[in-house]
Design a protein around this motif. Structure first.
Motif: not given
Length: 318
Positions: A68-70, A107-110, A307-313
């Protein structure tokens, strides 16, 4: 020569909620995978060690809180990336570079989590390993806590502890062997070798599993009171090519890492290693089995749907 394998898994591992799918971004961001591939190619051309770095990053991400990119989050001293078990993990800037490109076009997709998985896939292929497809659709997690990385597999873990840690993630003894074989590319530091070379047995002395010939080489590279930051290949003789050579080294007493050597001590994991050499023509394919295991690993605890989010950074929560 690289082999192409496509595996579509219809089951999920760990706490995943929902299903990943092949070509998840085919309509919303069709250039997503090619963009990541281009960034990874540039990174490896500039620094060939980056292939191993990106593969390791994927493993370390998935083993804490799922894929999850944590591990990418930088939220101060409590950041997961600061955990002892994540020492030496790098590649964050490559993931950020790919994310920046994608934010410019989609933006805000991947998700950053998907970028990590795709980057690892491309790194394997660019190290002459198997090319394969991975299902995508992961969302980025909302937690990064150093305490959650306490159960990362360690090079000094016993074989039973390693098997337990993998089992807790839904991975088998065979997966343990195959994912450990990812050490076929990359290096480690003398810091992780001191105990195995000089204090493995009571009263001092090396791990008896090390071939005497190889012991001399290792002690020459990592002498007593030497520079613990000196790096050495984890797959002696084949550190830049993704292949099963490391399994041969493990069989011959040429394993560099203690955890890799222990795979040859256990009858179950040893039988997995042996299976790739007993019948080269009719036996199992190391490349196909590795793909099976890494795609399976890439589905540990994924967040999907709401669940979670799509981070911008990638280094910070939204």
């Amino acid at each position: 020569m690289a082999f192409i394998f496509a595996f579509l898994f219809t089951f999920l591992i760990g706490i995943s909620k929902g299903k990943l799918q092949m070509g998840f971004y085919s309509e919303t961001c069709p250039q997503a995978e090619s963009t990541v591939r281009d960034v990874v190619r540039d990174a490896i051309q500039s620094d060939p060690t980056m292939a191993a770095v990106l593969l390791r990053l994927h493993f370390h991400d998935c083993f804490v809180e799922g894929c999850d990119g944590s591990i990418l989050i930088d939220n101060g001293p409590q950041s997961e990336k600061n955990a002892f078990g994540h020492q030496g993990v790098r590649g964050f800037q490559v993931i950020e570079r790919a994310k920046a490109h994608l934010e410019g076009s989609c933006p805000a997709v991947v998700s950053c989590a998907d970028i990590v998985a795709l980057a690892a896939r491309d790194a394997v292929a660019m190290a002459n390993g198997p090319a394969y497809e991975v299902p995508t659709g992961r969302r980025d997690g909302l937690v990064s806590d150093i305490a959650l990385a306490a159960d990362m597999p360690e090079v000094s873990d016993s074989i039973q502890l390693l098997k337990t840690k993998f089992l807790n993630k839904g991975l088998t003894d065979k997966d343990l062997v195959l994912l450990s074989a990812a050490h076929t590319i990359g290096t480690t530091a003398c810091f992780f070798m001191t105990k195995r070379l000089y204090n493995f047995v009571p009263g001092g002395g090396p791990d008896p599993a090390i071939s005497p010939v190889f012991l001399t080489i290792l002690q020459g590279t990592c002498p007593v009171n030497g520079d613990i930051n000196v790096r050495l290949a984890m797959d002696e003789g084949s550190e830049r090519t993704f292949d099963k050579h490391i399994l041969q080294n493990i069989m011959d007493g040429f394993a560099v890492l203690e955890s890799d050597a222990r795979l040859n001590d256990d009858p179950i994991t040893k039988s997995v290693i042996d299976s790739y050499f007993m019948n080269p023509r009719a036996g199992p394919s190391f490349e196909a089995d590795f793909v099976d295991s890494i795609v399976k690993m890439g589905q540990i605890g994924v967040k999907t749907g709401s669940l979670g989010e799509i981070r911008r950074v990638c280094s910070s929560f939204n």
